[in-house]
Design a protein around this motif. Structure first.
Motif, PDB file in Angstrom:
ATOM      1  N   UNK A 346     -10.674   5.837  25.368  1.00 30.61           N
ATOM      2  CA  UNK A 346     -11.369   4.552  25.488  1.00 30.61           C
ATOM      3  C   UNK A 346     -11.877   4.154  24.115  1.00 30.61           C
ATOM      4  N   UNK A 347     -11.868   2.857  23.844  1.00 37.14           N
ATOM      5  CA  UNK A 347     -12.383   2.317  22.589  1.00 37.14           C
ATOM      6  C   UNK A 347     -13.748   1.686  22.811  1.00 37.14           C
ATOM      7  N   UNK A 348     -14.637   1.873  21.835  1.00 39.46           N
ATOM      8  CA  UNK A 348     -15.979   1.291  21.865  1.00 39.46           C
ATOM      9  C   UNK A 348     -16.145   0.511  20.563  1.00 39.46           C
ATOM     10  N   UNK A 349     -16.222  -0.802  20.668  1.00 42.47           N
ATOM     11  CA  UNK A 349     -16.085  -1.668  19.509  1.00 42.47           C
ATOM     12  C   UNK A 349     -17.428  -2.205  19.030  1.00 42.47           C
ATOM     13  N   UNK A 350     -17.807  -1.845  17.797  1.00 46.84           N
ATOM     14  CA  UNK A 350     -18.978  -2.412  17.153  1.00 46.84           C
ATOM     15  C   UNK A 350     -20.274  -1.680  17.442  1.00 46.84           C
ATOM     16  N   UNK A 351     -21.272  -1.933  16.599  1.00 51.98           N
ATOM     17  CA  UNK A 351     -22.539  -1.214  16.671  1.00 51.98           C
ATOM     18  C   UNK A 351     -23.315  -1.524  17.953  1.00 51.98           C
ATOM     19  N   UNK A 352     -23.080  -2.696  18.536  1.00 57.72           N
ATOM     20  CA  UNK A 352     -23.808  -3.050  19.766  1.00 57.72           C
ATOM     21  C   UNK A 352     -23.252  -2.301  20.984  1.00 57.72           C
ATOM     22  N   UNK A 353     -22.163  -1.580  20.799  1.00 54.27           N
ATOM     23  CA  UNK A 353     -21.546  -0.797  21.869  1.00 54.27           C
ATOM     24  C   UNK A 353     -21.648   0.675  21.488  1.00 54.27           C
ATOM     25  N   UNK A 354     -21.725   1.563  22.467  1.00 56.93           N
ATOM     26  CA  UNK A 354     -21.720   2.987  22.156  1.00 56.93           C
ATOM     27  C   UNK A 354     -21.062   3.761  23.286  1.00 56.93           C
ATOM     28  N   UNK A 355     -20.631   4.973  22.987  1.00 57.64           N
ATOM     29  CA  UNK A 355     -19.946   5.809  23.964  1.00 57.64           C
ATOM     30  C   UNK A 355     -20.859   6.107  25.147  1.00 57.64           C
ATOM     31  N   UNK A 356     -22.139   6.270  24.893  1.00 59.34           N
ATOM     32  CA  UNK A 356     -23.077   6.555  25.981  1.00 59.34           C
ATOM     33  C   UNK A 356     -23.088   5.449  27.033  1.00 59.34           C
ATOM     34  N   UNK A 357     -22.863   4.197  26.624  1.00 61.92           N
ATOM     35  CA  UNK A 357     -22.738   3.116  27.602  1.00 61.92           C
ATOM     36  C   UNK A 357     -21.577   3.403  28.554  1.00 61.92           C
ATOM     37  N   UNK A 358     -20.449   3.806  27.974  1.00 59.57           N
ATOM     38  CA  UNK A 358     -19.285   4.117  28.796  1.00 59.57           C
ATOM     39  C   UNK A 358     -19.528   5.300  29.704  1.00 59.57           C
ATOM     40  N   UNK A 359     -20.248   6.295  29.213  1.00 59.34           N
ATOM     41  CA  UNK A 359     -20.555   7.475  30.024  1.00 59.34           C
ATOM     42  C   UNK A 359     -21.417   7.139  31.227  1.00 59.34           C
ATOM     43  N   UNK A 360     -22.360   6.218  31.042  1.00 63.48           N
ATOM     44  CA  UNK A 360     -23.429   6.077  32.030  1.00 63.48           C
ATOM     45  C   UNK A 360     -23.524   4.738  32.741  1.00 63.48           C
ATOM     46  N   UNK A 361     -23.258   3.612  32.061  1.00 63.71           N
ATOM     47  CA  UNK A 361     -23.733   2.359  32.653  1.00 63.71           C
ATOM     48  C   UNK A 361     -22.808   1.147  32.579  1.00 63.71           C
ATOM     49  N   UNK A 362     -21.859   1.088  31.661  1.00 66.35           N
ATOM     50  CA  UNK A 362     -21.245  -0.211  31.361  1.00 66.35           C
ATOM     51  C   UNK A 362     -20.225  -0.664  32.395  1.00 66.35           C
TER      52      UNK A 362
END
Length: 440
Positions: A346-362
């Motif tokens: 998975x790609x996470x683009x830019x400083x406003x995005x982070x891997x933890x978002x993908x792990x938990x909430x996004x």
């Protein structure tokens, strides 16, 4: 000529007994548990649950009343957060499903070919709970399966230190599990894959887990389907000189805390940023009150890597060679990675995005390929729970007759006389062809 410079390389911990950084022979133990469950069903499941989890309830399956009593203990804010996160996961999964469609096409006059996407009928979801209660895995597995249309989803999660993981049970319930079992480890995977007196056999198992769970899924693959051959969590960050070295350090450690064997890699065009990131990581680990510093520090020491390259294009090429599970892009133009990169979970683009978002909430799925598997597969998604079937119908006599003649020639070119005769018969019926072998 470009140069790739390693400012930090993995420490390469010394291999132990089984060559897998562990003195425990995981494959042998797992195989033994599987065979025991195969032979002895519930009795074996209970014995291993007592041995490994100190857990032996009257029934591993939670009743409706038990589930409601457990949910009543979960803080209201946690329940609301579970529902919010699940609405994100559901929205993305529904968009995935909408992108798929059944179709039928007439490829030539009278020749109709079609495709149908049919849900798997029985799915088992494993929600891990060793170090942490990973309730987010309930959203990613159970809910995605239900959106795909799976009619029967059972789910297992282990007790944690002898305690019921209340928030995880709530997440499993709200995700739509048809049955919830408080059961973990190899015994849970074997029970779902093989079936026991009280646990129904499933057709497909998904969900992350430790080495025992991953090995059990791999050994049982074939008799059941599985989502992925899973390994330790991975994170790779591509950064240029515009990135914040402190943000890079924080995001590397956010994934390194998953366990002691998490590869955490930085690839950057800036040697200054690389050195600053290394310094920040060490300071965060030693001078702040990060509760998981020991785990994260072990991963960083043994598997952390910092690479400096000359150009951003070279950074993308090196990143592609890793085929990492999570790839975070902290550059001036992060969206160019969508065109430049080909291998990632998975790609996470830019400083406003982070891997933890993908792990938990996004809302995107966090069950993703590891150990280079991103070179040939993506992560868990609605499509994984659907079987794409085809069907064929020849409605025209002329079309069937012409296909029969073509089939006869094609099959005989491969020396398949039986196939050829099946085509001959249609050519006889619908095109008036005569064949010496046909005696009717």
């Amino acid at each position: 000529m470009s140069t790739v410079r390693h400012l930090k390389s993995p420490a390469a911990p010394a291999p132990l007994a089984n060559g897998n950084n562990s003195s425990i022979d995981v494959p042998t133990i797992v195989q033994g548990v599987i065979e025991d469950v195969r032979a002895n069903g519930d009795a074996a499941v209970r014995r291993y649950s007592e041995q490994f989890d100190k857990w032996s309830p009257k029934s591993f399956k939670l009743s409706d009343q038990e589930i409601q009593d457990i949910i009543a203990t979960v803080p209201k804010q946690t329940v609301e957060d579970i529902k919010t996160v699940q609405s994100n996961v559901r929205a993305f999964a529904e968009a995935q499903k909408a992108s798929l469609r059944d179709f039928e096409v007439e490829i030539r006059p009278g020749i109709h070919l079609g495709q149908k996407n049919v849900p798997i009928q029985n799915v088992g979801c494993y929600i891990p709970g060793g170090r942490y209660p990973l309730l987010a895995s309930a959203h990613m597995t159970i809910l995605t399966a239900k959106v795909a249309g799976v009619p029967n989803v059972i789910a297992c999660t282990p007790p944690i230190a002898g305690e019921i993981p209340n928030a995880t049970i709530a997440a499993m319930y709200f995700a739509g599990a048809d049955a919830i079992y408080l059961l973990g480890g190899t015994q849970a995977i074997a029970a779902m894959a093989l079936g026991t007196e009280t646990i129904p056999k499933v057709d497909f198992i998904c969900g992350p887990g430790n080495a025992f769970v991953a090995t059990a899924k791999a050994k049982l693959y074939g008799s059941i389907g599985i989502d992925l051959f899973a390994g330790p969590t991975e994170v790779l960050i591509v950064a240029d000189e515009y990135a914040s070295s402190f943000t890079v350090a924080v995001d590397l450690l956010s994934q390194a805390e998953h366990g002691p064997d998490t590869p955490a890699v930085l690839i950057t065009t800036s040697e200054k940023l690389a050195n600053e990131t290394i310094a920040h990581v060490e300071k965060i680990l030693t001078e702040t009150d990060m509760s998981t510093a020991a785990l994260a520090g072990t991963s960083w020491r043994d598997y952390g890597e910092v690479i400096v390259v000359d150009t951003i294009d070279e950074a993308y090429q090196v990143a592609d060679s890793f085929a990492s599970e999570h790839v975070q892009i902290l550059t001036q133009n992060p969206r160019e990675a969508l065109d430049k990169m080909k291998n990632y979970g998975a790609l996470f683009l830019g400083e406003k995005t982070c891997v933890s978002y993908g792990d938990k909430v996004i809302g995107t799925n966090h069950v993703l390929p590891t150990k280079g598997a991103a070179r040939y597969t993506g992560g868990l998604c609605v499509q994984k729970f659907l079987k794409t079937y085809t069907y064929q119908e020849v409605k025209s006599e002329d079309a069937s007759g012409e296909l029969g003649k073509l089939c006869g020639r094609a099959a005989r070119a491969e020396r398949f006389e039986g196939h050829a005769r099946s085509g001959d018969r249609r050519a006889q019926l619908y095109a008036g062809e005569k064949y010496k072998w046909i005696y009717e």
